[in-house]
Design a protein around this motif. Structure first.
Motif, short mmCIF file in Angstrom:
data_model
loop_
_atom_site.label_atom_id
_atom_site.label_comp_id
_atom_site.label_asym_id
_atom_site.label_seq_id
_atom_site.Cartn_x
_atom_site.Cartn_y
_atom_site.Cartn_z
N LEU A 59 21.23 31.49 57.52
CA LEU A 59 21.31 31.46 56.06
C LEU A 59 22.23 30.36 55.54
CD1 LEU A 59 21.45 35.27 55.13
CD2 LEU A 59 19.55 33.69 54.77
N SER A 60 23.22 29.98 56.35
CA SER A 60 24.17 28.95 55.91
C SER A 60 23.88 27.58 56.50
CB SER A 60 25.60 29.36 56.28
OG SER A 60 25.74 29.44 57.70
N LEU A 61 22.83 27.47 57.32
CA LEU A 61 22.61 26.27 58.11
C LEU A 61 22.35 25.04 57.25
CD1 LEU A 61 22.47 25.34 61.05
CD2 LEU A 61 19.98 25.71 60.97
N SER A 62 21.56 25.18 56.20
CA SER A 62 21.20 24.01 55.38
C SER A 62 22.35 23.53 54.52
CB SER A 62 20.00 24.34 54.49
OG SER A 62 20.37 25.25 53.47
N GLY A 63 23.30 24.40 54.24
CA GLY A 63 24.39 24.05 53.34
C GLY A 63 24.01 24.12 51.88
N ASN A 64 22.76 24.52 51.60
CA ASN A 64 22.27 24.63 50.23
C ASN A 64 22.14 26.10 49.82
OD1 ASN A 64 21.90 21.78 49.91
ND2 ASN A 64 20.01 21.95 51.11
N PRO A 65 22.17 26.39 48.53
CA PRO A 65 21.96 27.76 48.07
C PRO A 65 20.61 28.30 48.55
CG PRO A 65 22.74 26.38 46.27
CD PRO A 65 22.42 25.46 47.40
N GLU A 66 20.56 29.57 48.87
CA GLU A 66 19.37 30.22 49.40
C GLU A 66 18.74 31.11 48.34
OE1 GLU A 66 16.69 30.77 52.47
OE2 GLU A 66 18.62 29.80 52.86
N CYS A 67 17.41 31.01 48.18
CA CYS A 67 16.68 31.95 47.33
C CYS A 67 16.57 33.25 48.11
CB CYS A 67 15.30 31.41 46.97
SG CYS A 67 14.32 32.54 45.96
N VAL A 68 17.44 34.19 47.80
CA VAL A 68 17.60 35.35 48.68
C VAL A 68 16.38 36.26 48.70
CG1 VAL A 68 20.10 35.42 48.77
CG2 VAL A 68 18.93 36.48 46.84
N TYR A 69 15.72 36.43 47.56
CA TYR A 69 14.56 37.32 47.54
C TYR A 69 13.49 36.82 48.50
CZ TYR A 69 10.51 39.97 45.99
OH TYR A 69 9.39 40.77 45.95
N SER A 70 13.22 35.53 48.50
CA SER A 70 12.22 34.96 49.42
C SER A 70 12.65 35.12 50.87
CB SER A 70 11.99 33.48 49.09
OG SER A 70 11.45 33.33 47.79
N ALA A 71 13.93 34.87 51.14
CA ALA A 71 14.43 34.99 52.51
C ALA A 71 14.30 36.42 53.00
CB ALA A 71 15.89 34.53 52.58
N PHE A 72 14.65 37.38 52.15
CA PHE A 72 14.59 38.78 52.55
C PHE A 72 13.14 39.28 52.65
CE2 PHE A 72 19.01 39.19 50.48
CZ PHE A 72 19.62 38.84 51.67
N LYS A 73 12.25 38.70 51.86
CA LYS A 73 10.84 39.09 51.97
C LYS A 73 10.27 38.62 53.31
CE LYS A 73 7.76 37.34 49.14
NZ LYS A 73 6.93 37.07 47.94
N ARG A 74 10.67 37.43 53.75
CA ARG A 74 10.24 36.96 55.08
C ARG A 74 10.75 37.90 56.17
NH1 ARG A 74 11.51 31.90 52.68
NH2 ARG A 74 13.56 31.86 53.68
N LEU A 75 11.99 38.32 56.03
CA LEU A 75 12.57 39.27 56.97
C LEU A 75 11.77 40.57 56.98
CD1 LEU A 75 14.80 40.61 58.74
CD2 LEU A 75 16.12 40.93 56.64
N GLY A 76 11.47 41.11 55.81
CA GLY A 76 10.71 42.36 55.71
C GLY A 76 9.32 42.23 56.29
N THR A 77 8.69 41.08 56.07
CA THR A 77 7.35 40.86 56.60
C THR A 77 7.35 40.83 58.12
OG1 THR A 77 6.73 39.59 54.63
CG2 THR A 77 5.37 39.30 56.58
N GLU A 78 8.32 40.12 58.71
CA GLU A 78 8.42 40.11 60.17
C GLU A 78 8.64 41.51 60.72
OE1 GLU A 78 10.32 37.50 62.71
OE2 GLU A 78 10.19 35.73 61.44
N LEU A 79 9.49 42.27 60.06
CA LEU A 79 9.76 43.63 60.50
C LEU A 79 8.49 44.48 60.47
CD1 LEU A 79 12.09 45.80 61.11
CD2 LEU A 79 11.75 46.42 58.72
N VAL A 80 7.78 44.45 59.36
CA VAL A 80 6.61 45.31 59.16
C VAL A 80 5.50 44.96 60.15
CG1 VAL A 80 4.70 45.73 57.56
CG2 VAL A 80 7.05 45.92 56.76
N LEU A 81 5.17 43.67 60.28
CA LEU A 81 4.07 43.29 61.16
C LEU A 81 4.43 43.50 62.63
CD1 LEU A 81 2.57 40.09 59.47
CD2 LEU A 81 1.91 42.49 59.24
N GLY A 82 5.70 43.30 62.97
CA GLY A 82 6.11 43.52 64.35
C GLY A 82 6.14 44.99 64.72
#
Length: 426
Positions: A127-150
């Motif tokens: 989350l901190s790798l780019s050094g830029n602000p993160e759009c958290v909703y999009s990041a967390f949706k990707r996390l949720g999608t990986e969880l659900v499909l896995g």
């Protein structure tokens, strides 16, 4: 019994659906003030409908009188997902729930823990790798999608990237078509959203059926071995479980969590040191910003809710955001107070209805709790975070899930880097 405050209006012309769906929270707030009641009537979906904004009314609707208020068999969810534990009524719903419960409790729940941990680490470690602000909703949706499909389909992004991407795209098309106008139209060079959703559903069902035929392990293997009512039931439930709505709900709660604790180092430190306090924080996030606005039932016979007469055939909708701010139960209802859950509201978790309540509550609520605690604990252990830029419009929208209408951005800093910076300046 008393007559419901408000006005059911006349057919079509008196319908308030558009106003309600534009902003259900403001809609309810205005009418609570106007009628001086947290239960009132209006016309929604061209049906006289009791709107329930009180804890008492919600508990009666979903618990004490749940057998009198049924799911709508003509609901769009039924058309898109078929007869599932969410859409059926009566004995059929009870039998489905009995069959499916074992997949979300006990050993099955425990066996999911390692995968949940690995997904959280993989999706949150940079989350901190780019050094830029993160759009958290999009990041967390990707996390949720990986969880659900896995978890539910045994399709993991790092192992089957092409299949994973295909399913994500199909789930998105299916969901977006589901919430569009239900008109199945195809002409050269164009298809209606609903038609696209039906095509996406057919492709998803083909993938799901292949999984059910060939996978014998994990969730898919356990599901296929259950005593379900017919051969299509397992595939219909898998389609429901991998719905794009579930990652959206998880992202909604994680976004609200990070926003509330943004810049609050003291609260974050206490949450990581005290599991009971973290539990209170997550309950308070769920109370103030429930991911789903509520749920709908139809009165199967004349009844009452919170002392008001509800005739047979009336709709009844509970509004979770309003129920959770009922001042009769929650003092200082608009304030974020995790301590309330170890004080006045200790043991009152059943007064929340983010995922329903009573016999028909979300079958995966325990799995959701495990995931949220794992994800939030990872964030607390590894990051400081703050809104970036500091001034952002955080006004919430409530459909299809709750989140700020303007996606918020947050800067994350790894705690090991923060400690290193502090030691360099000391």
């Amino acid at each position: 019994m008393s007559k419901l405050p408000g006005n059911a209006g006349v057919s079509v012309l008196g319908d308030k659906s558009l106003e309600f769906y534009r902003d259900p929270v403001i809609f309810c707030r205005q009418r609570i003030e106007k009628h001086r009641s947290r239960v009132f009537v209006c016309r929604l979906l061209n049906r006289p409908t009791a709107i329930i904004c009180s804890v008492q009314g919600m508990r009666e609707l979903l618990c004490e009188k749940s057998n009198l208020f049924l799911k709508d068999p003509t609901d769009l969810m039924t058309n898109m997902y078929g007869d599932t534990v969410v859409t059926t009524n009566g004995e059929e719903a009870c039998l489905l729930r009995l069959s499916l419960t074992s997949l979300f409790t006990g050993g099955c729940l425990e066996s999911s823990s390692d995968y949940i941990t690995s997904v959280c680490e993989r999706c949150l470690k940079d989350l901190s790798l780019s050094g830029n602000p993160e759009c958290v909703y999009s990041a967390f949706k990707r996390l949720g999608t990986e969880l659900v499909l896995g978890l539910f389909l045994n399709v993991r992004a790092e192992e089957q990237p092409e299949l994973y991407k295909e399913i994500v795209q199909l789930c998105t098309e299916h969901w977006h078509g589901l919430i569009s106008a239900p008109v199945n139209v195809k002409v050269p060079m164009w298809s209606s959203g609903f038609s696209t959703a039906l095509d996406a559903r057919d492709k998803l069902m083909a993938i799901i059926k292949d999984k059910l035929e060939n996978d014998t392990q994990d969730f898919v293997g356990s599901l296929r071995s259950l005593p379900l009512p017919d051969s299509s039931s397992a595939s219909q439930h898998l389609l429901l479980f991998i719905s794009a709505l579930i990652p959206k709900a998880l992202a909604s709660l994680l976004t609200s969590f990070t926003l509330e604790l943004s810049g609050n180092e003291q609260m974050r430190r206490r949450a990581i040191e005290d599991p009971d306090y973290l539990h209170g924080v997550l309950l308070e996030v769920q109370r103030l910003w429930p991911p789903f606005i509520g749920g709908r039932r139809i009165a199967d016979q004349d009844s009452t809710l919170a002392g008001f007469h509800v005739p047979k055939g009336y709709g009844a909708i509970y509004i979770s955001q309003s129920v959770h701010r009922d001042p009769e139960v929650f003092q200082q209802p608009d304030s974020f107070l995790p301590e309330r859950w170890s004080g006045r509201n200790a043991g009152h978790e059943h007064f929340l209805c983010s995922f329903g309540s009573g016999a028909r509550n979300c079958i995966g609520v325990k799995l959701t709790d495990v995931f949220l605690k794992e994800a939030c604990t990872y964030l607390l252990k590894h990051y400081d975070w703050r809104l970036d830029p500091p001034s952002q419009d955080l006004e919430y929208k409530w459909l299809p899930v709750s989140r700020p209408a303007n996606p918020p951005t947050i800067s994350f800093t790894r705690l090991d880097q923060t400690r290193s910076d502090r030691s360099d300046t000391s």
